[in-house]
Design an enzyme around this catalytic site. Sequence first.
Site, PDB file in Angstrom:
ATOM      1  N   ASN A 275      16.082   6.713  34.264  1.00  0.00           N
ATOM      2  CA  ASN A 275      15.895   5.617  35.209  1.00  0.00           C
ATOM      3  C   ASN A 275      16.266   6.090  36.608  1.00  0.00           C
ATOM      4  O   ASN A 275      17.415   6.464  36.829  1.00  0.00           O
ATOM      5  CB  ASN A 275      16.771   4.423  34.805  1.00  0.00           C
ATOM      6  CG  ASN A 275      16.437   3.179  35.595  1.00  0.00           C
ATOM      7  OD1 ASN A 275      15.378   3.086  36.219  1.00  0.00           O
ATOM      8  ND2 ASN A 275      17.334   2.208  35.582  1.00  0.00           N
ATOM      9  N   ASP A 302      21.477  13.682  39.197  1.00  0.00           N
ATOM     10  CA  ASP A 302      21.650  12.479  38.376  1.00  0.00           C
ATOM     11  C   ASP A 302      21.979  12.877  36.934  1.00  0.00           C
ATOM     12  O   ASP A 302      21.432  12.330  35.982  1.00  0.00           O
ATOM     13  CB  ASP A 302      20.421  11.575  38.436  1.00  0.00           C
ATOM     14  CG  ASP A 302      20.671  10.187  37.836  1.00  0.00           C
ATOM     15  OD1 ASP A 302      21.848   9.845  37.575  1.00  0.00           O
ATOM     16  OD2 ASP A 302      19.687   9.443  37.618  1.00  0.00           O
TER      17      ASP A 302
END
Length: 427
Positions: A275, A302
């Site tokens: 995401n 991330d």
Amino acid sequence: MAMKVTGGFILDENGEQVAKDVYIKDGKIVEHVADGDIRQQFDATGLLISPGFVDVHVHLREPGGEKKETIETGTKAAARGGFTTVAAMPNTRPVPDNAEQLDLLQARISETAVVRVLPYASITTRQLGQELTDFKALKEAGAFAFTDDGVGIQEAGMMLSAMKEAAALNMAVVAHCEDNSLINGGAVHEGHYAKAHGLNGIPSVCEAVHIARDVLLAEAAGAHYHVCHVSTKESVRTIRDAKKAGIRVTAEVTPHHLLLCEDDIIGKDPNFKMNPPLRAKEDRDALVAGLLDGTIDFIATDHAPHTAEEKSASLERAPFGIVGLETAFPLLYTHFVKPGTFTLKQLIDWLTVKPAQTFNLPYGTLQVGAAADLTLIDLKANETIDPSMFLSKGKNTPFAGWDCAGIPQATMVAGKTVYKKERITNE
């Protein structure tokens, strides 16, 4: 104690390879050390001596998620990947939303981290989006910046208040951009892959609409607004327009969004679920173009570890996220620098000086007087990505089996070797 890294090469301002010995004393880079004062020497023959990488978007999971990752295992993974400074996201349990929790987190970092860890504090209490945290107290307690990463700030008024508070303290607001009313219970991008597999999709506008809102709020507040993991062409366009208007907005992109799009998803493998999701090819192309033209400022991983059990669930039920610290440089070097899309200097800058400058950090440089944070890389070495070799607890990667060049051989933080392979000698 004085050290000498000998036989390697650096990149000069023009990106040219220049033979260079690097001298270190008391944890800092110095101009020269007399031979008689050198107590340690590293043979870096044939290796690129890069500033240590800086990653401002890492999930270390501790406290509360130690089955996925710990500060110790996550920072060991960072060291193996060449990262010397990482910023830890606050979506932990408990959330670092007050000075006491931040103090406890920093104590744990001091005890177990093997690279430098900068802790984020949350924008709202428990990341619920309902009440602002005490920004001043959190800054005094050592917060790196403020974010509710993992969820978007849904109320414009709350975001404007956060930006005003942050601006008054000369701190950044870092945003995960996602409008909850547009998620649609999706697991992947709203595109041809979702349609072919009968899945709900997350549309591009789910991200872009928050960025469009927030750049106007940042302009009104006079704040530094940083956008996490940009993934859509609409987002790139919005950020580009905002920069042209003089709004203080910066942005990052992940290696996986640069490397992959929805066309690359294999079957319904949950290791391709993250995401924001992998978007369309035109989105991926826009991200590459945005990085090259300066719309996107730098690269961040991330890094989001999960347990094997969690990622063995169905695509619909498995959690979002993949690991990235140990694969970022080799993947990007192999697939962008070697073919000539990026120069080596561009890639190094996007992993070092660019994130450091964005957040006013004194890292990401080999200048005399800087912390001796070094990553030594063998650009000719080749490896096949093998998750069983990861130092991270998380093995969740879509890149297993990919062949890569450009392998970090050693990592130093303030002159201390925190990761090495066999060729670094004479410690």
